[in-house]
Design an enzyme around this catalytic site. Structure first.
Site, PDB file in Angstrom:
ATOM      1  N   HIS A  87      21.599  58.166  32.577  1.00 59.56           N
ATOM      2  CA  HIS A  87      22.889  58.447  33.193  1.00 59.56           C
ATOM      3  C   HIS A  87      22.795  58.469  34.721  1.00 59.56           C
ATOM      4  O   HIS A  87      23.679  58.011  35.418  1.00 59.56           O
ATOM      5  CB  HIS A  87      23.395  59.792  32.676  1.00 59.56           C
ATOM      6  CG  HIS A  87      24.856  59.990  32.851  1.00 59.56           C
ATOM      7  ND1 HIS A  87      25.765  59.603  31.897  1.00 59.56           N
ATOM      8  CD2 HIS A  87      25.563  60.507  33.869  1.00 59.56           C
ATOM      9  CE1 HIS A  87      26.977  59.883  32.325  1.00 59.56           C
ATOM     10  NE2 HIS A  87      26.891  60.439  33.508  1.00 59.56           N
ATOM     11  N   HIS A 110      33.084  59.256  29.328  1.00 59.44           N
ATOM     12  CA  HIS A 110      32.775  60.627  28.925  1.00 59.44           C
ATOM     13  C   HIS A 110      32.722  60.673  27.399  1.00 59.44           C
ATOM     14  O   HIS A 110      33.320  61.536  26.766  1.00 59.44           O
ATOM     15  CB  HIS A 110      33.790  61.620  29.497  1.00 59.44           C
ATOM     16  CG  HIS A 110      33.168  62.647  30.374  1.00 59.44           C
ATOM     17  ND1 HIS A 110      33.667  63.897  30.551  1.00 59.44           N
ATOM     18  CD2 HIS A 110      32.042  62.605  31.125  1.00 59.44           C
ATOM     19  CE1 HIS A 110      32.890  64.575  31.381  1.00 59.44           C
ATOM     20  NE2 HIS A 110      31.904  63.809  31.737  1.00 59.44           N
TER      21      HIS A 110
END
Ligand SMILES: Nc1ncnc2c1ncn2[C@@H]1O[C@H](COP(=O)(O)OP(=O)(O)O)[C@@H](O)[C@H]1O
Ligand SMILES: [Mg+2]
Lengths: 742, 82, 228, 82
Positions: free
Chosen positions: A54, A100
């Site tokens: 990430h 998300h």
């Protein structure tokens, strides 16, 4: 807390870092090559989050280099909070998308809401005022109660945050497929507008300058959230996940207004600004230092804390929302404090830029981390990934292509219009405030959303598009199609496509087949972006989208923004006048693999895709745009899911008109999904000029009629459909599914 | 028939922006003696059946519907039996 | 006539009101922060939509304690024009300048769409440019817009002609008596859930809200002239 | 320090759409033994001072801020004194 922390030796033997997502190999590399000692608890935590996919993009970086990212309009490419593109008049448009997915799968409302909050901060951290939100949502089929719950909560979370912020949510997309049941995709895109003079960067430089913290206090929220995003789901784990982040849009509204005042009115106080997103304080601070090649010292005792006795590890890794990090020129700290106080916010000095290149953290009078800044950001071990063509693709190429049998085209069309992916999304989009700040010329329900730029003649068009099905069947061609579809949506609105942001949603990249999908689809997207001259200026990667070991369809989302030079050139999606001529732009081929029709008739998708000629489509789109700018086009709608027949019906919805058409296509071809096609209506008086502009590469297929009927005569049949009736079915399909009991 | 009150509150470490904002509002009204405000919701339900069955039902509807265990916990009180 | 647009923490339709007045109506308008204590120099005050204080606790409940509120109340009592849309309406009811309350929509969700309204009273300072009983369309965008008042209050509102706008098609939120907007007894304070400021430009597809602002400006001018 | 729980509920005559919706949802899950659900909110406040003063403060913040008397009523309970 601190007393119970493992010692460096214990870390080495107990290997807690494995649970944090750091591999043995990486840990050893850090000990032996980077630090030449064992990292302590806090340091190990810093490495674990900063080296997660990430934050580091260690898996995807080699592939991302394939994207074009520059042209003469691009003012800021990838690498900052968001990309920036020149739109003339010393103004610029700023945009980025963010996924998300994992937080939303666990806690859909807050997951979606904080996704929106995060992407908004990325935009205003560049000095731009956010003007619009879009989303791209992919869920399982609307069958299970859990899926319905996820849909309701995600949509409520997106609306809840955006509405409260006063940023209109103007467009997006929503598809449904079994592959997303356990791992929905929640992607959000934010678009901002700025004066070029206000451009900011996320940099911390100038020895002695202050690092200031503003916004919400730090709690133990979402510790290791960034590393969660890098580990796939299994049902057993679901109950044990740690503190969920909760969004506070009211706080963010205050933070946004205060930051915009700082960036737009007091640029001289400011050196750099960045939001605290994934991996919170560690990622924002070390990225700001790394980009400037600076050293940094932070005193963690000074970080505003919501909970007592937080450890250094927790303070650094917390993902509490609504926080920003500033680098402030020494001497201006008090002024900054006062500015934020006026908005009811606290700005606190938590450290300084220091000589050297170390990242120093002090807590309770002790040094809790002392490592090179670059070890967190630049020295990440990039590993070559294995690639392999998946079996399904090799096999599909050997099989014969599926050709549908259409006996009753009217019935097929009626059913297609009720497929959730095609059916009206109004029940969701009307929970979004799509009009606040009164710039929305075209809101949800058209090909692209259009916002005027106040005080100018310009408008911006924007869209999000992805189609996992095509990418699944052929990542490269599917990748091209995703970009073409986004561009087609902008063109249909009268806009020149400017640039792209993306969210790359894939499964576990350690699976060579999945890495191959990622690589091939990026190659396809990159090619289309080059042909269209729409560089990729920002984006986001979300890997490990799997549940119980099964990956989602590879689903890249393309977010694209286009420029409409004059408000007069905004083209509606809906037919405008009785008697206008209906043209089909672009050739229709036998493109049924991965189509909505195939999914509906077979219950699954299969086959291989026909090549897509991006050069030809780009040329066609340019011609169409020129015709639009010359005022020759009354309405335009691009063809996507469900093909021509669906598009013809959609383009009449909400009007009092119908279409009477005659086509040389077969009944099946009415539903083919060949990319890069449009239906365009043209006033009879403009016909000649339109044809001259389009170089005759269009087919006249009918006329706009005065009654609400779709009357089509095609090669092997004809039908007459009452548009009022099918519009009702199209509108009710999703509300019915959402209400039905399972 | 049994009346039950189910209390739902945020878990300890979960951030409660509403509670924070209300606390500030109370302070700005001058009530500095009020230290902390936490907001919760309750559900008053009327349930038929014997008490053991009622308790079971209450636990089930709480867990399936009324409580979001990512953020919240619950407790219930039997208010009266009739 | 000089108009104040009050900005509360969390207001977000402030710019919409401002632009409708300034750019479209060429009115004399200025933002006034919630921290101010005076409205000296202004002839009308407008409370915009948004989410003041995040709508935490109840919509409008915290904003009514802002520094500026006593000045607004005094202003209303002096017979000057006070207008609130959406969150502005919620603040006005919470502050007691308008009767009743706005509760959660019956459907429980936020709704953003254009609704049909009836102009139930065109004799107020805010509606003289509309025809009596005229049907117009305005956007709504709210989660807490269901108007509630007890029976006696409703009867009084109806008797006095204080109901100015009513939902004429479907009732989108469950408001009693289909109430979309009301005035106080004196008729100088108007609160409404729909957003007239979103409907003042053909470019955005609707101009039905324009005449509300024109009514205020015209009636303000008449008042000014009468005072001279 | 005293902990007080302030309960706020809609007045009888006020329609509570959330209560209705939850009742329906509970029935659709098959719990037909649940007859009625009413939803309310509560505020847990920590207040400093002697008990009389605490009661006064609680009444004041409820009446000024926490409760809208057009719709709601309130009640409070002293939870514990410390
Ligand atoms: N989740 C969503 N959020 C906002 N708008 C949406 C969403 N889903 C669909 N829309 C809107 O509905 C319309 C149709 O969407 P879609 O079928 O994806 O269009 P297209 O096929 O032209 O890309 C678009 O205007 C889109 O913006
Ligand atoms: Mg389209």
């Amino acid at each position: 807390m601190i007393a119970t922390e493992m010692s460096p030796q214990e870390i080495k033997s107990n290997k807690p870092y494995l649970d944090w997502g750091l591999s043995e190999k990486e840990y050893n590399y850090i000990c032996e090559k980077l630090l030449k000692r064992l990292p302590n608890y806090t340091e190990t935590g810093l490495f674990a989050v900063m080296w997660s996919e990430h934050c580091s993009y260690k898996k995807s970086k080699p592939v991302l280099r394939e994207f074009p990212s520059q042209n003469e309009r691009v003012l800021q490419g990838p690498g900052e909070g968001a990309g920036i593109v020149d739109i003339g008049d010393k103004q610029a448009v700023v945009f980025k998308a963010e996924s998300h997915n994992h937080p939303s799968a666990i806690e859909p409302y807050e997951g979606a809401a904080t996704g929106v909050g995060g992407i908004i901060r990325d935009i205003f951290s560049m000095g731009a005022r956010p003007i619009a939100m879009l989303d791209s949502l992919h869920f399982g089929e609307i069958k299970q109660a859990r899926t319905k719950y996820l849909i309701n909560e995600v949509v409520a979370g997106i609306g809840g945050y955006g509405n409260c912020m006063g940023i209109p949510t103007v467009g997006g997309e929503m598809t449904f497929d079994d592959c997303y049941t356990g791992n929905p995709l929640v992607n959000a895109m934010c678009v901002g507008l700025m004066e070029q003079k206000d451009m900011q960067v996320g940099r911390a430089q100038g020895i002695g300058n202050a690092v200031m913290y503003v916004g919400a206090k730090t709690g133990r929220d979402g510790i290791h959230g960034a590393t969660f995003a890098s580990a796939d789901f299994s049902d057993e784990k679901e109950t044990q996940r740690s503190a969920v982040q909760v969004g506070d849009p009211f706080m963010e509204k205050l933070l946004m207004e205060a930051c915009l005042e700082l960036t737009n009115k007091h640029a001289d106080w400011l050196v750099g600004i960045q939001d605290m997103g994934a991996a919170g304080l560690v990622s924002s601070s070390c990225e700001m230092a790394s980009k400037a090649g600076s050293g940094l010292e932070l005193v963690l005792d000074d970080v505003p804390q919501r909970e007592p006795e937080m450890s250094a590890y927790e303070i650094m890794l917390s993902e509490s929302q609504e926080r920003m990090l500033l680098c402030i020129r020494a001497g201006f700290e008090q002024k900054v404090k006062k500015l934020f106080e006026d908005y009811g916010l606290e700005a606190v000095v938590i450290g300084r830029v220091v000589a050297g290149k170390q990242y120093l953290l002090k807590h309770n009078g002790q040094t809790v981390a002392d490592i090179p800044v670059s070890s967190l950001t630049d020295d990440v071990l990039e590993e070559a990934s294995q690639e392999q063509v998946p079996q399904r693709i090799l096999q599909a190429q050997k099989k014969q292509q599926w050709i549908p049998q259409i006996n009753n085209a009217a019935e097929v069309l009626t059913k297609l219009l009720q497929q959730p992916t095609i059916a009206s999304k109004k029940m969701f989009t009307q929970t979004y405030d799509s009009q606040v700040r009164t710039n929305t010329v075209v809101g949800p329900g058209s090909d692209a959303a259009v916002l005027r730029v106040r005080g100018t003649k310009k408008a911006l068009a924007m869209t999000t598009d992805g189609n996992g099905r095509f990418v699944y069947l052929d990542p490269k061609i599917g990748g091209k199609m995703a970009v073409i579809e986004a561009a087609a949506n902008l063109i249909a609105s009268g806009a020149l496509p400017l640039a792209v942001t993306d969210c790359l949603n894939y499964g576990d990249p350690n699976d060579p087949a999945i890495y191959w999908e990622l690589h091939q689809s990026v190659l396809g997207m990159a090619e289309a972006c080059r042909t269209l001259d729409t560089p990729v200026i920002s984006g986001n990667v979300s890997l490990y989208n799997e549940s119980n070991g099964k990956a989602i369809y590879p689903t890249p989302m393309i977010g694209m923004v286009g420029l409409i030079r004059d408000l007069k050139h905004i083209i509606p999606s809906f037919v405008q006048h009785q008697g206008d001529l209906v043209y089909l732009v672009g050739q229709t081929k036998q493109d049924f693999a991965g189509s909505e029709l195939q999914k509906m008739q077979l219950g699954e998708i299969s086959g291989s895709l026909n090549e897509v000629n991006t050069t030809k489509i780009t040329l066609r789109m340019k011609r169409l745009l020129t015709a639009m700018e010359k005022g020759l086009v009354a309405s335009a709608h691009d063809l996507s899911e469900g093909g021509l027949a669906v598009a013809l019906a959609e383009t009449t919805f909400g009007t009092k008109y119908g279409i009477k058409g005659e086509l040389s296509l077969s009944g099946a071809e009415l539903f083919s999904e060949t990319a890069g096609r449009f239906i365009v209506t043209v006033a009879p008086a403009k016909q000649k000029q339109f044809l001259a502009e389009m170089k005759d590469k269009v087919a006249l297929i009918g006329k706009v009629s005065g009654e609400s009927q779709l009357h089509l005569t095609y090669q092997d049949g004809q039908f007459n459909l009452d548009l009022e009736v099918v519009k009702g079915l199209w509108e009710d399909a999703i509300p019915c599914l959402m209400k039905s009991k399972d | 028939m049994t009346n039950v009150r189910i209390f739902v509150t945020y878990k300890e470490s979960v951030f409660d922006p509403q509670g924070e904002t209300i606390t500030e509002a109370i302070h700005s009204l001058g009530y500095h003696e009020v230290k902390q405000v936490h907001v919760g919701k309750f559900f008053d339900v009327e349930v038929e059946g014997n008490i053991e069955k009622v308790k079971e039902t209450v636990a089930q509807i709480s867990e399936q519907l009324l409580v979001n265990f990512n953020l919240e916990t619950y407790r219930y009180e039997i208010m009266e039996e009739a | 006539m000089k108009i104040a647009v009050v900005v509360f923490p969390g207001s977000n339709c402030d710019i919409d009101l401002y632009e409708a007045l300034h750019t479209v109506c060429h009115a004399d308008v200025a933002y006034v922060s919630h921290t101010q204590k005076s409205l000296a120099g202004f002839d009308a005050v407008m409370l915009p939509g948004g989410f003041s204080y995040g709508d935490y606790l109840r919509s409008g409940a915290i904003a009514r304690f802002s520094n500026i509120m006593p000045a607004i109340i005094e202003f209303a009592q002096a017979g000057k024009f006070v207008f609130g849309t959406c969150n502005g309406f919620q603040i006005l009811t919470e502050a007691g300048l308008l009767p009743g309350a706005l509760k959660r929509n019956n459907g429980l969700k936020f709704i953003c769409k254009t609704v049909e309204l009836e102009v139930s009273n065109n004799q107020t300072a805010f509606t003289t440019q509309y025809q009596a009983g005229e049907h117009i369309s305005l956007p709504i965008a709210h989660a807490d817009g269901s108007y509630y008042a007890d029976k006696a209050t409703l009867e009084k509102l109806e008797r006095n002609g204080q109901v100015v706008f009513r939902y004429a098609g479907e009732n989108p939120n469950g408001s009693l008596n289909n109430i979309a907007g009301i005035t106080n007894e004196q008729g100088n304070v108007l609160g409404m859930m729909p957003h007239p400021e979103r409907a003042v430009e053909a470019l955005l597809g609707n101009e039905d809200g324009l005449r509300l602002f024109k009514s205020i400006l015209e009636n303000g001018k008449i008042k000014e002239e009468a005072a001279l």
